[in-house]
Design a protein around this motif. Sequence first.
Motif, PDB file in Angstrom:
ATOM      1  N   ALA A 243       0.827  -1.207   0.000  1.00  0.00           N
ATOM      2  CA  ALA A 243       0.000   0.000   0.000  1.00  0.00           C
ATOM      3  C   ALA A 243       0.861   1.255   0.000  1.00  0.00           C
ATOM      4  O   ALA A 243       0.483   2.285  -0.560  1.00  0.00           O
ATOM      5  CB  ALA A 243      -0.929  -0.007   1.212  1.00  0.00           C
ATOM      6  N   GLY A 244       2.030   1.177   0.631  1.00  0.00           N
ATOM      7  CA  GLY A 244       2.943   2.308   0.694  1.00  0.00           C
ATOM      8  C   GLY A 244       4.292   1.941   0.121  1.00  0.00           C
ATOM      9  O   GLY A 244       4.477   0.859  -0.442  1.00  0.00           O
ATOM     10  N   PRO A 245       5.266   2.829   0.252  1.00  0.00           N
ATOM     11  CA  PRO A 245       6.601   2.550  -0.286  1.00  0.00           C
ATOM     12  C   PRO A 245       7.301   1.430   0.471  1.00  0.00           C
ATOM     13  O   PRO A 245       7.046   1.199   1.654  1.00  0.00           O
ATOM     14  CB  PRO A 245       7.335   3.880  -0.116  1.00  0.00           C
ATOM     15  CG  PRO A 245       6.617   4.566   0.998  1.00  0.00           C
ATOM     16  CD  PRO A 245       5.185   4.165   0.870  1.00  0.00           C
ATOM     17  N   LEU A 246       8.177   0.734  -0.219  1.00  0.00           N
ATOM     18  CA  LEU A 246       8.993  -0.295   0.412  1.00  0.00           C
ATOM     19  C   LEU A 246       9.996   0.381   1.338  1.00  0.00           C
ATOM     20  O   LEU A 246      10.714   1.288   0.920  1.00  0.00           O
ATOM     21  CB  LEU A 246       9.727  -1.105  -0.662  1.00  0.00           C
ATOM     22  CG  LEU A 246      10.583  -2.284  -0.196  1.00  0.00           C
ATOM     23  CD1 LEU A 246       9.708  -3.371   0.416  1.00  0.00           C
ATOM     24  CD2 LEU A 246      11.387  -2.850  -1.367  1.00  0.00           C
ATOM     25  N   PRO A 247      10.045  -0.018   2.610  1.00  0.00           N
ATOM     26  CA  PRO A 247      10.974   0.642   3.536  1.00  0.00           C
ATOM     27  C   PRO A 247      12.411   0.582   3.044  1.00  0.00           C
ATOM     28  O   PRO A 247      12.821  -0.353   2.360  1.00  0.00           O
ATOM     29  CB  PRO A 247      10.790  -0.157   4.834  1.00  0.00           C
ATOM     30  CG  PRO A 247       9.425  -0.747   4.734  1.00  0.00           C
ATOM     31  CD  PRO A 247       9.226  -1.039   3.279  1.00  0.00           C
ATOM     32  N   ALA A 248      13.170   1.595   3.400  1.00  0.00           N
ATOM     33  CA  ALA A 248      14.574   1.660   2.998  1.00  0.00           C
ATOM     34  C   ALA A 248      15.338   0.475   3.563  1.00  0.00           C
ATOM     35  O   ALA A 248      15.061  -0.003   4.668  1.00  0.00           O
ATOM     36  CB  ALA A 248      15.191   2.965   3.492  1.00  0.00           C
ATOM     37  N   GLY A 249      16.310  -0.006   2.789  1.00  0.00           N
ATOM     38  CA  GLY A 249      17.116  -1.131   3.231  1.00  0.00           C
ATOM     39  C   GLY A 249      16.471  -2.478   2.998  1.00  0.00           C
ATOM     40  O   GLY A 249      17.040  -3.501   3.350  1.00  0.00           O
ATOM     41  N   ARG A 250      15.283  -2.511   2.426  1.00  0.00           N
ATOM     42  CA  ARG A 250      14.586  -3.765   2.150  1.00  0.00           C
ATOM     43  C   ARG A 250      14.578  -4.030   0.646  1.00  0.00           C
ATOM     44  O   ARG A 250      14.629  -3.125  -0.169  1.00  0.00           O
ATOM     45  CB  ARG A 250      13.132  -3.720   2.641  1.00  0.00           C
ATOM     46  CG  ARG A 250      12.943  -3.355   4.090  1.00  0.00           C
ATOM     47  CD  ARG A 250      13.465  -4.449   5.013  1.00  0.00           C
ATOM     48  NE  ARG A 250      12.951  -4.301   6.359  1.00  0.00           N
ATOM     49  CZ  ARG A 250      13.496  -3.555   7.305  1.00  0.00           C
ATOM     50  NH1 ARG A 250      14.597  -2.861   7.035  1.00  0.00           N
ATOM     51  NH2 ARG A 250      12.965  -3.485   8.509  1.00  0.00           N
ATOM     52  N   ARG A 251      14.475  -5.298   0.310  1.00  0.00           N
ATOM     53  CA  ARG A 251      14.244  -5.723  -1.065  1.00  0.00           C
ATOM     54  C   ARG A 251      13.053  -6.660  -1.072  1.00  0.00           C
ATOM     55  O   ARG A 251      12.730  -7.268  -0.048  1.00  0.00           O
ATOM     56  CB  ARG A 251      15.481  -6.394  -1.662  1.00  0.00           C
ATOM     57  CG  ARG A 251      16.594  -5.404  -1.975  1.00  0.00           C
ATOM     58  CD  ARG A 251      17.774  -6.033  -2.665  1.00  0.00           C
ATOM     59  NE  ARG A 251      18.739  -5.024  -3.077  1.00  0.00           N
ATOM     60  CZ  ARG A 251      18.745  -4.416  -4.253  1.00  0.00           C
ATOM     61  NH1 ARG A 251      17.829  -4.735  -5.153  1.00  0.00           N
ATOM     62  NH2 ARG A 251      19.644  -3.509  -4.547  1.00  0.00           N
ATOM     63  N   MET A 252      12.416  -6.783  -2.243  1.00  0.00           N
ATOM     64  CA  MET A 252      11.159  -7.519  -2.288  1.00  0.00           C
ATOM     65  C   MET A 252      11.101  -8.436  -3.497  1.00  0.00           C
ATOM     66  O   MET A 252      11.540  -8.076  -4.597  1.00  0.00           O
ATOM     67  CB  MET A 252       9.977  -6.541  -2.321  1.00  0.00           C
ATOM     68  CG  MET A 252       8.617  -7.222  -2.288  1.00  0.00           C
ATOM     69  SD  MET A 252       7.266  -6.026  -2.163  1.00  0.00           S
ATOM     70  CE  MET A 252       5.859  -7.144  -2.220  1.00  0.00           C
ATOM     71  N   LEU A 253      10.584  -9.629  -3.272  1.00  0.00           N
ATOM     72  CA  LEU A 253      10.238 -10.573  -4.330  1.00  0.00           C
ATOM     73  C   LEU A 253       8.727 -10.679  -4.328  1.00  0.00           C
ATOM     74  O   LEU A 253       8.130 -11.122  -3.345  1.00  0.00           O
ATOM     75  CB  LEU A 253      10.886 -11.934  -4.070  1.00  0.00           C
ATOM     76  CG  LEU A 253      10.492 -13.086  -4.995  1.00  0.00           C
ATOM     77  CD1 LEU A 253      10.818 -12.763  -6.444  1.00  0.00           C
ATOM     78  CD2 LEU A 253      11.177 -14.381  -4.562  1.00  0.00           C
ATOM     79  N   SER A 254       8.102 -10.242  -5.416  1.00  0.00           N
ATOM     80  CA  SER A 254       6.650 -10.098  -5.449  1.00  0.00           C
ATOM     81  C   SER A 254       6.021 -11.074  -6.429  1.00  0.00           C
ATOM     82  O   SER A 254       6.476 -11.216  -7.566  1.00  0.00           O
ATOM     83  CB  SER A 254       6.279  -8.661  -5.839  1.00  0.00           C
ATOM     84  OG  SER A 254       4.883  -8.540  -6.044  1.00  0.00           O
ATOM     85  N   LEU A 255       4.960 -11.743  -5.979  1.00  0.00           N
ATOM     86  CA  LEU A 255       4.110 -12.528  -6.871  1.00  0.00           C
ATOM     87  C   LEU A 255       3.035 -11.586  -7.392  1.00  0.00           C
ATOM     88  O   LEU A 255       2.108 -11.222  -6.678  1.00  0.00           O
ATOM     89  CB  LEU A 255       3.485 -13.705  -6.127  1.00  0.00           C
ATOM     90  CG  LEU A 255       2.509 -14.578  -6.932  1.00  0.00           C
ATOM     91  CD1 LEU A 255       3.176 -15.166  -8.163  1.00  0.00           C
ATOM     92  CD2 LEU A 255       1.927 -15.685  -6.058  1.00  0.00           C
TER      93      LEU A 255
END
Length: 347
Positions: A243-255
């Motif tokens: 819903a919001g931005p990805l927090p700094a320092g994080r990475r994401m693998l999205s389905l």
Amino acid sequence: MNSAFGGGGVRGVLGYIGIALAVIILVNLVVRRLGGWKKLLGWISRQIRQTVRAFVEPIAARRRYRRRLRLLSQVLRDSEGWAEAERAIVAAAGISPGMAPYAVALAKQRIGVLVAGASELEPPKPWSADSQDPRLWWIDRADLPESVSVREMPLLVCVGTDAGGGYVIMLDLLSGPRTLSVYGVDRTARAVVQAMAAQLDVRLPVGAIEVAEGIHPRHDGMPLEEAARRLGAWFVVGVGPLAGPLPAGRRMLSLGVARGSSRLLEAMPDQSLRLLGAPPWLRIDPLPLAKAVARSIRRLPPHEFESGVPFSPAAVSTDDLSDLDVSAGTVGVSALTSDEGKTASWS
């Protein structure tokens, strides 16, 4: 009696000949209406080939699957192969500041590195550009330079084999945007995300990855928003956009397609994967991946970080929508526009 018998025999033979001629004439008329003998024989030949293929193709497909499953299992368990693939990425990135390597094609004798931003750069020895695609650089595994000290080693994940089944394709999750989105045919995309998440879970330190709800039916993860904010989580695996931005320092693998800038990996209807921004000839076969990962999960090598702790969250969160400083050709839009029929020499 003999004359009558002989006459009847001749009449019978003539009758049979007449019937045969009538059949030939009728068949010839029908064949002409169908387009002629050449067209009819071609149709019969195609039908025979299709019938033979219908029986042979399942057997051939099963044999291809088993060969690629063995190849993936061997590579996943080979710690030296992982290390050499990482060294190849680092070596290619060090050739020029404009180099942006993002994927590896790993074989027994050599390694290919897919690079962005280097289409006009002549590779130095012992590298060589592919004869069909200048953004694919090859190097023999025996000629790899010694590893150099870098701030952060590439984080590779295996996504399958090339279309020919001779090379294992690995993506560097630390190159380009902070999010990798796998979308398209849900059955294929979900299996790929699960296999990639399993690799990350084994290779990264304990607690560095958080798998949110909806990824696997047997895993009751926390909601995606909470998973993205969990203290200590570096990689977040979840369904759909935040819903919001990805927090700094994080990475994401999205389905599914994630929010903001993202590397896109599309699951196609033919059960292949297409990496948007990569050359159009690169089609990935992910079908044996899930089983290969399941077989090799206990023997995957851990990821080595140069600086120990893999991330240090910034004090202020940044919106992933502003994360657009990526070399052309790595996300979203393919750098090849007019050569879609061109195929690299290894595929």
